[in-house]
Design an enzyme around this catalytic site. Sequence first.
Site, PDB file in Angstrom:
ATOM      1  N   ALA A  12       0.848  -1.203   0.000  1.00  0.00           N
ATOM      2  CA  ALA A  12       0.000   0.000   0.000  1.00  0.00           C
ATOM      3  C   ALA A  12       0.876   1.244   0.000  1.00  0.00           C
ATOM      4  O   ALA A  12       1.973   1.231   0.572  1.00  0.00           O
ATOM      5  CB  ALA A  12      -0.889  -0.003   1.237  1.00  0.00           C
ATOM      6  N   ILE A  14       0.483   3.978   1.710  1.00  0.00           N
ATOM      7  CA  ILE A  14       0.766   4.480   3.063  1.00  0.00           C
ATOM      8  C   ILE A  14       1.912   3.695   3.708  1.00  0.00           C
ATOM      9  O   ILE A  14       2.735   4.258   4.430  1.00  0.00           O
ATOM     10  CB  ILE A  14      -0.500   4.465   3.955  1.00  0.00           C
ATOM     11  N   SER A  36       2.565  -9.044  -1.205  1.00  0.00           N
ATOM     12  CA  SER A  36       1.672  -8.426  -2.183  1.00  0.00           C
ATOM     13  C   SER A  36       0.978  -9.558  -2.932  1.00  0.00           C
ATOM     14  O   SER A  36       1.482 -10.689  -2.961  1.00  0.00           O
ATOM     15  CB  SER A  36       2.488  -7.580  -3.164  1.00  0.00           C
ATOM     16  N   ARG A  37      -0.147  -9.241  -3.556  1.00  0.00           N
ATOM     17  CA  ARG A  37      -0.794 -10.250  -4.400  1.00  0.00           C
ATOM     18  C   ARG A  37       0.059 -10.521  -5.638  1.00  0.00           C
ATOM     19  O   ARG A  37      -0.181 -11.472  -6.357  1.00  0.00           O
ATOM     20  CB  ARG A  37      -2.195  -9.771  -4.797  1.00  0.00           C
ATOM     21  N   TYR A  58      -0.516 -12.981   0.707  1.00  0.00           N
ATOM     22  CA  TYR A  58      -0.623 -12.593   2.123  1.00  0.00           C
ATOM     23  C   TYR A  58      -0.530 -13.844   3.008  1.00  0.00           C
ATOM     24  O   TYR A  58       0.098 -13.834   4.063  1.00  0.00           O
ATOM     25  CB  TYR A  58      -1.946 -11.872   2.390  1.00  0.00           C
ATOM     26  N   LEU A  74      -4.477  -2.676   4.197  1.00  0.00           N
ATOM     27  CA  LEU A  74      -5.308  -3.055   3.049  1.00  0.00           C
ATOM     28  C   LEU A  74      -6.504  -2.097   2.946  1.00  0.00           C
ATOM     29  O   LEU A  74      -6.766  -1.319   3.870  1.00  0.00           O
ATOM     30  CB  LEU A  74      -5.782  -4.508   3.231  1.00  0.00           C
ATOM     31  N   LYS A  97      -6.771   2.508   9.967  1.00  0.00           N
ATOM     32  CA  LYS A  97      -8.082   3.079  10.204  1.00  0.00           C
ATOM     33  C   LYS A  97      -8.873   3.151   8.925  1.00  0.00           C
ATOM     34  O   LYS A  97      -8.246   3.221   7.866  1.00  0.00           O
ATOM     35  CB  LYS A  97      -7.989   4.469  10.830  1.00  0.00           C
ATOM     36  N   ARG A 165     -10.251   5.210  -2.140  1.00  0.00           N
ATOM     37  CA  ARG A 165     -11.148   6.150  -1.446  1.00  0.00           C
ATOM     38  C   ARG A 165     -12.397   6.476  -2.257  1.00  0.00           C
ATOM     39  O   ARG A 165     -13.379   6.984  -1.723  1.00  0.00           O
ATOM     40  CB  ARG A 165     -10.398   7.458  -1.165  1.00  0.00           C
TER      41      ARG A 165
HETATM   42  N1  LIG Z   1      -2.696   6.379   8.984  1.00  0.00           N
HETATM   43  C1  LIG Z   1      -2.519   7.084   7.897  1.00  0.00           C
HETATM   44  O1  LIG Z   1      -1.848   8.114   7.887  1.00  0.00           O
HETATM   45  C2  LIG Z   1      -3.126   6.600   6.610  1.00  0.00           C
HETATM   46  C3  LIG Z   1      -2.874   7.310   5.427  1.00  0.00           C
HETATM   47  C4  LIG Z   1      -3.354   6.794   4.226  1.00  0.00           C
HETATM   48  C5  LIG Z   1      -4.106   5.642   4.229  1.00  0.00           C
HETATM   49  N2  LIG Z   1      -4.379   5.004   5.396  1.00  0.00           N
HETATM   50  C6  LIG Z   1      -5.166   3.760   5.382  1.00  0.00           C
HETATM   51  O2  LIG Z   1      -4.353   2.754   4.817  1.00  0.00           O
HETATM   52  C7  LIG Z   1      -5.126   1.903   3.973  1.00  0.00           C
HETATM   53  C8  LIG Z   1      -4.506   1.874   2.593  1.00  0.00           C
HETATM   54  O3  LIG Z   1      -4.513   3.137   2.002  1.00  0.00           O
HETATM   55  P1  LIG Z   1      -3.566   3.478   0.736  1.00  0.00           P
HETATM   56  O4  LIG Z   1      -3.907   4.813   0.270  1.00  0.00           O
HETATM   57  O5  LIG Z   1      -2.162   3.193   1.086  1.00  0.00           O
HETATM   58  O6  LIG Z   1      -4.119   2.402  -0.311  1.00  0.00           O
HETATM   59  P2  LIG Z   1      -3.450   1.711  -1.581  1.00  0.00           P
HETATM   60  O7  LIG Z   1      -2.178   2.410  -1.956  1.00  0.00           O
HETATM   61  O8  LIG Z   1      -4.508   1.585  -2.598  1.00  0.00           O
HETATM   62  O9  LIG Z   1      -3.024   0.299  -1.015  1.00  0.00           O
HETATM   63  C9  LIG Z   1      -3.902  -0.715  -0.672  1.00  0.00           C
HETATM   64  C10 LIG Z   1      -3.205  -2.039  -0.948  1.00  0.00           C
HETATM   65  O10 LIG Z   1      -4.109  -3.100  -0.631  1.00  0.00           O
HETATM   66  C11 LIG Z   1      -3.873  -4.196  -1.488  1.00  0.00           C
HETATM   67  N3  LIG Z   1      -5.185  -4.670  -1.977  1.00  0.00           N
HETATM   68  C12 LIG Z   1      -5.723  -5.879  -1.706  1.00  0.00           C
HETATM   69  N4  LIG Z   1      -6.938  -6.011  -2.250  1.00  0.00           N
HETATM   70  C13 LIG Z   1      -7.192  -4.843  -2.896  1.00  0.00           C
HETATM   71  C14 LIG Z   1      -8.287  -4.371  -3.654  1.00  0.00           C
HETATM   72  N5  LIG Z   1      -9.398  -5.102  -3.838  1.00  0.00           N
HETATM   73  N6  LIG Z   1      -8.217  -3.141  -4.173  1.00  0.00           N
HETATM   74  C15 LIG Z   1      -7.131  -2.370  -3.978  1.00  0.00           C
HETATM   75  N7  LIG Z   1      -6.061  -2.759  -3.251  1.00  0.00           N
HETATM   76  C16 LIG Z   1      -6.075  -3.993  -2.718  1.00  0.00           C
HETATM   77  C17 LIG Z   1      -2.949  -3.758  -2.598  1.00  0.00           C
HETATM   78  O11 LIG Z   1      -1.692  -4.313  -2.308  1.00  0.00           O
HETATM   79  P3  LIG Z   1      -1.036  -5.469  -3.220  1.00  0.00           P
HETATM   80  O12 LIG Z   1      -1.462  -5.186  -4.631  1.00  0.00           O
HETATM   81  O13 LIG Z   1       0.408  -5.262  -2.986  1.00  0.00           O
HETATM   82  O14 LIG Z   1      -1.539  -6.782  -2.711  1.00  0.00           O
HETATM   83  C18 LIG Z   1      -2.854  -2.237  -2.431  1.00  0.00           C
HETATM   84  O15 LIG Z   1      -1.598  -1.744  -2.711  1.00  0.00           O
HETATM   85  C19 LIG Z   1      -6.557   2.420   4.050  1.00  0.00           C
HETATM   86  O16 LIG Z   1      -7.261   1.675   5.013  1.00  0.00           O
HETATM   87  C20 LIG Z   1      -6.406   3.839   4.531  1.00  0.00           C
HETATM   88  O17 LIG Z   1      -7.523   4.269   5.314  1.00  0.00           O
HETATM   89  C21 LIG Z   1      -3.889   5.463   6.573  1.00  0.00           C
END
Ligand SMILES: NC(=O)c1ccc[n+]([C@@H]2O[C@H](COP(=O)([O-])OP(=O)(O)OC[C@H]3O[C@@H](n4cnc5c(N)ncnc54)[C@H](OP(=O)(O)O)[C@@H]3O)[C@@H](O)[C@H]2O)c1
Length: 334
Positions: A12, A14, A36-37, A58, A74, A97, A165
Amino acid sequence: MRPVVWGVLGAARIATQKVVPGMKGSPLLDMRAIASRDIAKARAAAAELGLAKAYGSYEEMLGDPEIEAVYNPLPNHLHVPWTVKALEAGKHVLCEKPIALTAAEARDLVAARDRTGKLVAEAFMVRFHPQWRRTREIVWAGGIGELRSIATQFNYNNPDPANIRNKADIGGGGLYDIGCYAILTARFIFGVEPARAVSLIDRDPVMKTDRLTGALVDFGDGRQLTFSVSTQTAPSQRVQIFGTKGRVEIPVPFNPVPAMESRIIVDDCRDLYGGGARTETFAPCDQYLLQGEAFARAVRGSEKFPYPVEDAIANMRAIDALYRSAETGNWEKV
Ligand SMILES: NC(=O)c1ccc[n+]([C@@H]2O[C@H](COP(=O)([O-])OP(=O)(O)OC[C@H]3O[C@@H](n4cnc5c(N)ncnc54)[C@H](OP(=O)(O)O)[C@@H]3O)[C@@H](O)[C@H]2O)c1
Protein backbone atom coordinates in the site's frame (compact mmCIF):
# COMPACT_ATOMS: atom_id res chain seq x y z
CA MET A 1 14.40 -4.92 24.40
CA ARG A 2 14.50 -7.48 21.59
CA PRO A 3 13.11 -5.78 18.46
CA VAL A 4 9.70 -6.94 17.24
CA VAL A 5 9.79 -8.51 13.76
CA TRP A 6 7.19 -7.03 11.38
CA GLY A 7 5.57 -8.02 8.12
CA VAL A 8 3.39 -5.75 5.97
CA LEU A 9 0.19 -6.97 4.26
CA GLY A 10 0.03 -5.35 0.81
CA ALA A 11 2.32 -2.87 -0.90
CA ALA A 12 0.00 0.00 0.00
CA ARG A 13 1.09 3.58 -0.61
CA ILE A 14 0.77 4.48 3.06
CA ALA A 15 3.04 1.57 3.97
CA THR A 16 5.73 2.18 1.37
CA GLN A 17 5.73 5.97 1.56
CA LYS A 18 5.23 6.72 5.25
CA VAL A 19 4.76 3.92 7.76
CA VAL A 20 7.60 1.55 6.86
CA PRO A 21 10.17 4.34 6.28
CA GLY A 22 9.12 5.84 9.63
CA MET A 23 9.17 2.58 11.57
CA LYS A 24 12.54 1.62 10.10
CA GLY A 25 14.05 4.44 12.14
CA SER A 26 13.49 2.61 15.44
CA PRO A 27 15.81 0.06 17.07
CA LEU A 28 12.69 -1.55 18.62
CA LEU A 29 11.19 -2.40 15.22
CA ASP A 30 12.64 -4.94 12.81
CA MET A 31 10.85 -4.30 9.50
CA ARG A 32 11.46 -7.67 7.86
CA ALA A 33 8.88 -8.54 5.16
CA ILE A 34 6.22 -7.30 2.75
CA ALA A 35 3.54 -9.34 0.98
CA SER A 36 1.67 -8.43 -2.18
CA ARG A 37 -0.79 -10.25 -4.40
CA ASP A 38 1.89 -9.75 -7.03
CA ILE A 39 5.37 -11.10 -6.20
CA ALA A 40 7.09 -8.61 -8.54
CA LYS A 41 5.43 -5.74 -6.66
CA ALA A 42 6.44 -7.26 -3.31
CA ARG A 43 10.05 -7.66 -4.46
CA ALA A 44 10.23 -4.12 -5.79
CA ALA A 45 8.80 -2.73 -2.53
CA ALA A 46 11.16 -4.85 -0.41
CA ALA A 47 14.15 -3.69 -2.45
CA GLU A 48 13.15 -0.05 -2.23
CA LEU A 49 12.48 -0.21 1.50
CA GLY A 50 15.41 -2.47 2.38
CA LEU A 51 13.25 -5.33 3.70
CA ALA A 52 14.79 -8.80 3.76
CA LYS A 53 11.75 -10.78 2.59
CA ALA A 54 9.09 -10.47 -0.12
CA TYR A 55 6.05 -12.70 -0.46
CA GLY A 56 3.70 -13.20 -3.43
CA SER A 57 0.65 -13.81 -1.24
CA TYR A 58 -0.62 -12.59 2.12
CA GLU A 59 -1.16 -16.21 3.31
CA GLU A 60 2.49 -17.06 2.71
CA MET A 61 3.71 -14.21 4.87
CA LEU A 62 1.28 -15.16 7.64
CA GLY A 63 2.82 -18.63 7.54
CA ASP A 64 6.32 -17.29 8.23
CA PRO A 65 7.14 -18.11 11.87
CA GLU A 66 9.72 -15.27 12.01
CA ILE A 67 7.02 -12.62 11.67
CA GLU A 68 5.68 -11.57 15.07
CA ALA A 69 3.59 -8.53 14.17
CA VAL A 70 1.65 -7.59 11.07
CA TYR A 71 0.82 -4.10 9.83
CA ASN A 72 -2.44 -4.19 7.85
CA PRO A 73 -2.88 -1.28 5.38
CA LEU A 74 -5.31 -3.06 3.05
CA PRO A 75 -8.46 -1.31 1.74
CA ASN A 76 -11.06 -0.79 4.45
CA HIS A 77 -13.28 -3.78 3.59
CA LEU A 78 -10.29 -6.10 4.15
CA HIS A 79 -9.27 -4.75 7.55
CA VAL A 80 -11.29 -7.17 9.68
CA PRO A 81 -10.99 -10.30 7.49
CA TRP A 82 -7.19 -10.11 7.18
CA THR A 83 -6.66 -8.96 10.74
CA VAL A 84 -8.59 -12.00 11.96
CA LYS A 85 -6.52 -14.28 9.68
CA ALA A 86 -3.29 -12.74 10.97
CA LEU A 87 -4.38 -13.11 14.61
CA GLU A 88 -5.29 -16.72 13.95
CA ALA A 89 -1.85 -17.25 12.41
CA GLY A 90 -0.43 -16.18 15.77
CA LYS A 91 0.55 -12.61 14.83
CA HIS A 92 -0.07 -9.36 16.67
CA VAL A 93 -1.80 -6.85 14.37
CA LEU A 94 -1.64 -3.10 13.96
CA CYS A 95 -4.50 -2.37 11.53
CA GLU A 96 -5.13 0.81 9.57
CA LYS A 97 -8.08 3.08 10.20
CA PRO A 98 -11.03 2.77 10.04
CA ILE A 99 -10.66 -0.62 11.66
CA ALA A 100 -13.86 -1.92 10.04
CA LEU A 101 -16.85 -0.86 7.97
CA THR A 102 -19.22 -0.99 10.96
CA ALA A 103 -18.97 -1.35 14.73
CA ALA A 104 -20.68 -4.73 14.42
CA GLU A 105 -17.93 -5.97 12.10
CA ALA A 106 -15.23 -4.58 14.42
CA ARG A 107 -16.65 -6.65 17.28
CA ASP A 108 -15.37 -9.79 15.53
CA LEU A 109 -11.90 -8.57 16.48
CA VAL A 110 -12.68 -8.80 20.20
CA ALA A 111 -13.53 -12.48 19.81
CA ALA A 112 -10.42 -13.11 17.67
CA ARG A 113 -8.19 -11.29 20.16
CA ASP A 114 -9.65 -13.23 23.09
CA ARG A 115 -9.35 -16.52 21.22
CA THR A 116 -5.73 -15.99 20.20
CA GLY A 117 -4.38 -13.86 23.06
CA LYS A 118 -2.66 -11.58 20.52
CA LEU A 119 -2.58 -7.80 20.54
CA VAL A 120 -4.73 -5.95 18.00
CA ALA A 121 -5.06 -2.18 17.64
CA GLU A 122 -6.19 0.52 15.24
CA ALA A 123 -3.38 2.61 13.74
CA PHE A 124 -4.43 6.13 14.75
CA MET A 125 -0.89 7.51 14.86
CA VAL A 126 -1.93 11.06 15.78
CA ARG A 127 -2.48 9.97 19.40
CA PHE A 128 1.28 9.40 19.70
CA HIS A 129 2.32 12.79 18.33
CA PRO A 130 3.52 15.18 21.06
CA GLN A 131 1.40 18.01 19.60
CA TRP A 132 -1.79 16.11 20.48
CA ARG A 133 -0.53 14.88 23.85
CA ARG A 134 0.48 18.41 24.84
CA THR A 135 -2.84 19.82 23.60
CA ARG A 136 -4.75 17.36 25.76
CA GLU A 137 -2.51 18.17 28.74
CA ILE A 138 -3.23 21.91 28.36
CA VAL A 139 -6.97 21.37 27.97
CA TRP A 140 -7.25 18.89 30.85
CA ALA A 141 -5.24 21.22 33.13
CA GLY A 142 -7.87 23.94 32.53
CA GLY A 143 -5.59 25.98 30.27
CA ILE A 144 -8.52 27.20 28.16
CA GLY A 145 -11.11 27.23 30.96
CA GLU A 146 -14.03 24.87 30.61
CA LEU A 147 -13.90 22.87 27.39
CA ARG A 148 -16.86 23.62 25.11
CA SER A 149 -16.35 22.74 21.48
CA ILE A 150 -14.04 21.42 18.81
CA ALA A 151 -14.12 22.47 15.17
CA THR A 152 -12.30 20.21 12.74
CA GLN A 153 -11.84 20.52 9.03
CA PHE A 154 -9.96 18.07 6.82
CA ASN A 155 -10.02 18.18 3.01
CA TYR A 156 -8.14 16.84 0.04
CA ASN A 157 -9.00 16.75 -3.64
CA ASN A 158 -8.73 13.27 -5.13
CA PRO A 159 -11.15 12.62 -8.01
CA ASP A 160 -9.30 9.50 -9.28
CA PRO A 161 -11.92 6.76 -9.73
CA ALA A 162 -9.18 4.10 -9.39
CA ASN A 163 -8.26 5.22 -5.86
CA ILE A 164 -9.63 3.03 -3.05
CA ARG A 165 -11.15 6.15 -1.45
CA ASN A 166 -13.44 6.55 -4.45
CA LYS A 167 -14.79 3.00 -4.50
CA ALA A 168 -17.99 2.79 -2.51
CA ASP A 169 -18.09 -1.02 -2.46
CA ILE A 170 -14.75 -1.42 -0.66
CA GLY A 171 -15.19 1.19 2.05
CA GLY A 172 -14.42 4.41 0.15
CA GLY A 173 -15.67 7.85 1.10
CA GLY A 174 -14.56 10.79 3.19
CA LEU A 175 -16.25 9.90 6.46
CA TYR A 176 -14.45 6.54 6.63
CA ASP A 177 -11.17 7.95 5.35
CA ILE A 178 -10.80 11.23 7.25
CA GLY A 179 -14.01 11.83 9.22
CA CYS A 180 -12.70 9.05 11.46
CA TYR A 181 -9.86 11.39 12.56
CA ALA A 182 -12.27 14.16 13.52
CA ILE A 183 -14.23 11.75 15.73
CA LEU A 184 -11.10 10.11 17.14
CA THR A 185 -9.38 13.34 18.12
CA ALA A 186 -12.56 14.78 19.67
CA ARG A 187 -12.93 11.61 21.78
CA PHE A 188 -9.24 11.97 22.70
CA ILE A 189 -9.69 15.57 23.87
CA PHE A 190 -13.17 15.35 25.45
CA GLY A 191 -12.21 12.08 27.16
CA VAL A 192 -15.77 10.75 26.91
CA GLU A 193 -17.87 8.99 24.29
CA PRO A 194 -20.38 10.94 22.18
CA ALA A 195 -24.10 10.49 22.83
CA ARG A 196 -25.67 11.37 19.46
CA ALA A 197 -24.79 12.73 16.04
CA VAL A 198 -26.30 14.29 12.95
CA SER A 199 -24.80 14.66 9.49
CA LEU A 200 -25.30 16.05 6.01
CA ILE A 201 -23.63 14.11 3.22
CA ASP A 202 -23.08 15.04 -0.40
CA ARG A 203 -22.24 12.03 -2.55
CA ASP A 204 -20.34 11.97 -5.82
CA PRO A 205 -23.01 11.31 -8.45
CA VAL A 206 -20.91 8.74 -10.29
CA MET A 207 -18.69 7.12 -7.64
CA LYS A 208 -21.43 7.25 -4.95
CA THR A 209 -18.88 7.89 -2.21
CA ASP A 210 -19.43 10.71 0.30
CA ARG A 211 -17.34 13.59 -1.03
CA LEU A 212 -18.46 16.24 1.47
CA THR A 213 -19.65 15.42 4.98
CA GLY A 214 -20.69 17.95 7.57
CA ALA A 215 -21.44 16.71 11.08
CA LEU A 216 -22.44 17.78 14.56
CA VAL A 217 -21.59 15.37 17.38
CA ASP A 218 -22.98 15.80 20.88
CA PHE A 219 -20.54 14.83 23.65
CA GLY A 220 -23.00 15.73 26.42
CA ASP A 221 -22.86 18.44 29.11
CA GLY A 222 -22.90 21.18 26.47
CA ARG A 223 -19.84 19.90 24.59
CA GLN A 224 -19.87 19.58 20.82
CA LEU A 225 -17.73 18.59 17.87
CA THR A 226 -18.48 20.15 14.50
CA PHE A 227 -16.58 18.88 11.53
CA SER A 228 -16.39 19.04 7.77
CA VAL A 229 -14.42 16.58 5.66
CA SER A 230 -14.13 16.41 1.91
CA THR A 231 -12.42 14.27 -0.71
CA GLN A 232 -13.01 16.83 -3.48
CA THR A 233 -11.93 20.15 -1.98
CA ALA A 234 -8.54 21.87 -1.97
CA PRO A 235 -6.22 20.21 0.56
CA SER A 236 -6.37 21.75 4.00
CA GLN A 237 -6.58 20.60 7.61
CA ARG A 238 -7.08 22.34 10.94
CA VAL A 239 -8.43 21.69 14.43
CA GLN A 240 -9.54 24.37 16.86
CA ILE A 241 -10.48 23.62 20.46
CA PHE A 242 -12.51 26.20 22.34
CA GLY A 243 -12.96 26.72 26.07
CA THR A 244 -14.53 29.44 28.21
CA LYS A 245 -11.15 31.18 28.61
CA GLY A 246 -9.20 30.43 25.47
CA ARG A 247 -8.55 28.19 22.53
CA VAL A 248 -5.93 25.84 21.14
CA GLU A 249 -5.32 25.58 17.43
CA ILE A 250 -3.45 22.74 15.75
CA PRO A 251 -2.46 24.01 12.31
CA VAL A 252 -1.38 20.63 10.88
CA PRO A 253 -3.26 18.18 13.09
CA PHE A 254 -3.13 14.95 11.10
CA ASN A 255 -0.21 14.91 8.65
CA PRO A 256 2.68 16.84 10.17
CA VAL A 257 5.86 16.23 8.17
CA PRO A 258 8.27 14.13 10.29
CA ALA A 259 11.32 16.18 9.30
CA MET A 260 9.73 19.49 10.29
CA GLU A 261 8.93 21.08 13.63
CA SER A 262 5.22 21.11 14.43
CA ARG A 263 3.36 23.68 16.48
CA ILE A 264 0.20 24.50 18.35
CA ILE A 265 -1.19 27.93 19.12
CA VAL A 266 -2.55 28.59 22.60
CA ASP A 267 -4.60 31.78 22.74
CA ASP A 268 -6.20 33.37 25.80
CA CYS A 269 -8.40 35.27 23.32
CA ARG A 270 -7.81 38.67 24.95
CA ASP A 271 -8.36 40.18 21.52
CA LEU A 272 -9.34 38.95 18.09
CA TYR A 273 -5.92 39.62 16.56
CA GLY A 274 -3.77 37.08 18.39
CA GLY A 275 -2.62 39.52 21.13
CA GLY A 276 -2.90 36.69 23.66
CA ALA A 277 -1.61 33.91 21.41
CA ARG A 278 1.59 31.98 22.06
CA THR A 279 3.08 29.19 19.97
CA GLU A 280 4.49 25.94 21.33
CA THR A 281 6.77 24.04 18.97
CA PHE A 282 7.71 20.38 18.91
CA ALA A 283 10.93 18.92 17.59
CA PRO A 284 10.68 16.93 14.35
CA CYS A 285 9.36 13.43 15.07
CA ASP A 286 7.67 10.58 13.24
CA GLN A 287 4.24 9.69 14.61
CA TYR A 288 4.26 6.30 12.83
CA LEU A 289 7.54 5.38 14.54
CA LEU A 290 6.20 6.47 17.94
CA GLN A 291 3.06 4.39 17.41
CA GLY A 292 5.10 1.36 16.30
CA GLU A 293 7.31 1.61 19.38
CA ALA A 294 4.32 1.78 21.74
CA PHE A 295 2.91 -1.29 20.01
CA ALA A 296 6.25 -3.13 20.26
CA ARG A 297 6.59 -2.38 23.98
CA ALA A 298 3.11 -3.82 24.47
CA VAL A 299 4.05 -6.94 22.47
CA ARG A 300 7.07 -7.42 24.74
CA GLY A 301 4.87 -6.82 27.80
CA SER A 302 6.81 -3.86 29.17
CA GLU A 303 3.71 -1.64 28.97
CA LYS A 304 0.06 -1.82 27.94
CA PHE A 305 -1.01 -0.46 24.57
CA PRO A 306 -3.15 2.52 25.64
CA TYR A 307 -5.91 1.95 23.06
CA PRO A 308 -7.53 -1.50 23.08
CA VAL A 309 -9.71 -2.64 20.21
CA GLU A 310 -12.77 -1.59 22.24
CA ASP A 311 -11.63 1.99 21.57
CA ALA A 312 -11.74 1.30 17.84
CA ILE A 313 -15.28 -0.06 18.19
CA ALA A 314 -16.32 3.12 20.00
CA ASN A 315 -14.98 5.20 17.10
CA MET A 316 -16.87 3.01 14.61
CA ARG A 317 -20.12 3.50 16.54
CA ALA A 318 -19.93 7.25 15.86
CA ILE A 319 -19.18 6.64 12.16
CA ASP A 320 -22.17 4.27 12.00
CA ALA A 321 -24.43 6.92 13.58
CA LEU A 322 -23.30 9.57 11.09
CA TYR A 323 -23.91 7.35 8.06
CA ARG A 324 -27.35 6.44 9.50
CA SER A 325 -28.15 10.09 10.12
CA ALA A 326 -27.41 10.98 6.50
CA GLU A 327 -30.08 8.42 5.51
CA THR A 328 -32.75 9.29 8.08
CA GLY A 329 -32.13 13.03 8.31
CA ASN A 330 -32.40 12.65 12.10
CA TRP A 331 -30.15 12.75 15.13
CA GLU A 332 -28.90 9.22 15.67
CA LYS A 333 -27.79 7.70 18.96
CA VAL A 334 -24.14 6.67 18.97
N1 LIG B 1 -2.70 6.38 8.98
C1 LIG B 1 -2.52 7.08 7.90
O1 LIG B 1 -1.85 8.11 7.89
C2 LIG B 1 -3.13 6.60 6.61
C3 LIG B 1 -2.87 7.31 5.43
C4 LIG B 1 -3.35 6.79 4.23
C5 LIG B 1 -4.11 5.64 4.23
N2 LIG B 1 -4.38 5.00 5.40
C6 LIG B 1 -5.17 3.76 5.38
O2 LIG B 1 -4.35 2.75 4.82
C7 LIG B 1 -5.13 1.90 3.97
C8 LIG B 1 -4.51 1.87 2.59
O3 LIG B 1 -4.51 3.14 2.00
P1 LIG B 1 -3.57 3.48 0.74
O4 LIG B 1 -3.91 4.81 0.27
O5 LIG B 1 -2.16 3.19 1.09
O6 LIG B 1 -4.12 2.40 -0.31
P2 LIG B 1 -3.45 1.71 -1.58
O7 LIG B 1 -2.18 2.41 -1.96
O8 LIG B 1 -4.51 1.59 -2.60
O9 LIG B 1 -3.02 0.30 -1.01
C9 LIG B 1 -3.90 -0.71 -0.67
C10 LIG B 1 -3.21 -2.04 -0.95
O10 LIG B 1 -4.11 -3.10 -0.63
C11 LIG B 1 -3.87 -4.20 -1.49
N3 LIG B 1 -5.18 -4.67 -1.98
C12 LIG B 1 -5.72 -5.88 -1.71
N4 LIG B 1 -6.94 -6.01 -2.25
C13 LIG B 1 -7.19 -4.84 -2.90
C14 LIG B 1 -8.29 -4.37 -3.65
N5 LIG B 1 -9.40 -5.10 -3.84
N6 LIG B 1 -8.22 -3.14 -4.17
C15 LIG B 1 -7.13 -2.37 -3.98
N7 LIG B 1 -6.06 -2.76 -3.25
C16 LIG B 1 -6.07 -3.99 -2.72
C17 LIG B 1 -2.95 -3.76 -2.60
O11 LIG B 1 -1.69 -4.31 -2.31
P3 LIG B 1 -1.04 -5.47 -3.22
O12 LIG B 1 -1.46 -5.19 -4.63
O13 LIG B 1 0.41 -5.26 -2.99
O14 LIG B 1 -1.54 -6.78 -2.71
C18 LIG B 1 -2.85 -2.24 -2.43
O15 LIG B 1 -1.60 -1.74 -2.71
C19 LIG B 1 -6.56 2.42 4.05
O16 LIG B 1 -7.26 1.67 5.01
C20 LIG B 1 -6.41 3.84 4.53
O17 LIG B 1 -7.52 4.27 5.31
C21 LIG B 1 -3.89 5.46 6.57
